[in-house]
Design a protein around this motif. Sequence first.
Motif, PDB file in Angstrom:
ATOM      1  N   LEU A 306       0.826  -1.209   0.000  1.00  0.00           N
ATOM      2  CA  LEU A 306       0.000   0.000   0.000  1.00  0.00           C
ATOM      3  C   LEU A 306       0.857   1.254   0.000  1.00  0.00           C
ATOM      4  O   LEU A 306       0.514   2.260  -0.636  1.00  0.00           O
ATOM      5  N   ARG A 309       2.059   1.812  -3.498  1.00  0.00           N
ATOM      6  CA  ARG A 309       0.960   2.319  -4.324  1.00  0.00           C
ATOM      7  C   ARG A 309       0.672   3.785  -4.006  1.00  0.00           C
ATOM      8  O   ARG A 309       0.424   4.598  -4.909  1.00  0.00           O
ATOM      9  N   ALA A 310       0.735   4.160  -2.730  1.00  0.00           N
ATOM     10  CA  ALA A 310       0.498   5.558  -2.357  1.00  0.00           C
ATOM     11  C   ALA A 310       1.565   6.475  -2.945  1.00  0.00           C
ATOM     12  O   ALA A 310       1.258   7.569  -3.438  1.00  0.00           O
ATOM     13  N   THR A 313       0.921   6.774  -6.649  1.00  0.00           N
ATOM     14  CA  THR A 313      -0.271   7.593  -6.856  1.00  0.00           C
ATOM     15  C   THR A 313       0.054   9.078  -6.693  1.00  0.00           C
ATOM     16  O   THR A 313      -0.424   9.920  -7.467  1.00  0.00           O
ATOM     17  N   ARG A 314       0.874   9.394  -5.707  1.00  0.00           N
ATOM     18  CA  ARG A 314       1.270  10.793  -5.494  1.00  0.00           C
ATOM     19  C   ARG A 314       2.062  11.320  -6.689  1.00  0.00           C
ATOM     20  O   ARG A 314       1.815  12.430  -7.170  1.00  0.00           O
ATOM     21  N   TRP A 320      -6.524   9.860  -4.747  1.00  0.00           N
ATOM     22  CA  TRP A 320      -6.138   9.112  -3.551  1.00  0.00           C
ATOM     23  C   TRP A 320      -7.127   8.003  -3.219  1.00  0.00           C
ATOM     24  O   TRP A 320      -6.753   6.987  -2.627  1.00  0.00           O
ATOM     25  N   VAL A 323      -6.259   4.268  -3.921  1.00  0.00           N
ATOM     26  CA  VAL A 323      -5.207   3.516  -3.229  1.00  0.00           C
ATOM     27  C   VAL A 323      -5.762   2.298  -2.481  1.00  0.00           C
ATOM     28  O   VAL A 323      -5.201   1.195  -2.582  1.00  0.00           O
ATOM     29  N   HIS A 326      -6.056  -1.115  -4.209  1.00  0.00           N
ATOM     30  CA  HIS A 326      -4.822  -1.658  -4.781  1.00  0.00           C
ATOM     31  C   HIS A 326      -4.852  -3.170  -5.014  1.00  0.00           C
ATOM     32  O   HIS A 326      -4.549  -3.623  -6.130  1.00  0.00           O
TER      33      HIS A 326
END
Length: 361
Positions: A306, A309-310, A313-314, A320, A323, A326
Motif C-alpha cells: 500500500l 501504491r500511495a 499515486t502521489r 487518492w 489507493v 490496490h
Amino acid sequence: MGLIALALVALPVVLGIANLLLQRRAHGPAPAGALVSILIPARDEAARIGPCLAAALASRGVAVEVLVMDDGSTDGTGEVVRRLAEGEPRLRLLRAPPLPPGWSGKVHACWRLAEAARGTHLLFIDADVALAPGAAAALAGHAARRGIALVSGVPRQVIGSLGEALTVPAINLLLLGYLPGVGGAFTRLPGLGAACGQLLLFDRAAYFGSGGHAALRGTLHDGLALPRHLRAGGWRTEMVDGAPLARCRMYGGFREAWRGFVKNAHEGMATPLGLPVWTVLLAGGHLLPWLVLEDPAGLAAALLGLGLRAAVTRRAREPWWTVPLHPATVAVALAIQWNALLRTALGRPAAWKGRAYPAAP
C-alpha cells in the motif's frame, strides 16, 4: 507464506524508491528555431477532439503546428476539426487513405501524419490527451539538451469511475515498481526501453532514420515497440514524469478499459514465458499478503504494498481514493493479461474501433 510475500513485495518497493528518485522531469527552453508538429490520429473521437485541439493550440514557448488524421471516422470527427481549423492556420485536417494489409490503424495514421509534418520535432498524442501549455517546449528542450531521440511520459490519468480505478492505475505501478530505471536514457538495453503511446516526442531525424512507425507497422503497442526499436538501432530514449505535461482520460468505464488493455497485452506481459513469472511477482507481492495478515510478515508486506501504491499515486497525480483498491487493481490486471494470453492461444483477433487484428503468434 508471510515471509515469501514480504520478499516478493520488497523488490518493487526498492525499485520504486530508486525510480521515484531517478525519474527526470522535462523542462524547457525549446531549442532555437524549433517547430513541434503535434500529430493526432483520430478515429471516432468527435466527443474528445475539441478539448484536445484547444490545449494543443494553446502551447507556448515553441512554435507548433497541429495535424489531425481522420482515420475513417463515422461520428463527425472530421467535421469538428474542419470547423475548428477555419481561421486557424496552424491546424490541418488530413484524411487517412485505406488501411493497407499488415498495418494497424493507429500506426498507419501516425506514419502518414509524420510524412505530412514540417516540424523539427514530432509529438504524437492521442485524441483524449490535453497538453499542458508548456509541454511541447519542455519535451523538445529535454530531447535537444540531452541528445535523446524519443522522449515520452505517462500523462496524468483522469479517473472518473470505479471501473477505471480498477484498471488504469496499473500502468504507473508496473512502470515505477518493476522497470529498472523507469525507462531512463542511462538504461541503454532495448529490453529496458519503455514509452507511453499517449505522449511520444521524436527528434525528426531520428524518427525517419529509424524507420518510424513504418518499421513496426503491425504493432498494437507502440509504447513498447518504438523505444525498443530505437534503442536497438543505437538511439537514446527516455521516459520522464508525464503528469505535469498532460492529462488524459483513457477510457469511460470498466468494459472499455478491459477491451482497451486486452487488445495489446500480448505484446507486453501476456506471453507464455513471461506471464507465469509476472503472476508470481504480482500475486505473491500484492495479493498473498492480504491472505496471511495474521502473520506479522504478511501484515508488513500488505502495508509495504500500500505504501508503494500511495507513493506512485502521489507521483502520478492520480486520485487518492484509488489507493485502497490496490489489491483489486492488481487482480484485475492479472485477469486482463491471462485473458489476452488465452485469446492469443486460441487465435482470436484483437478488435478495436471496428477493426480486427490477427493475434500475434
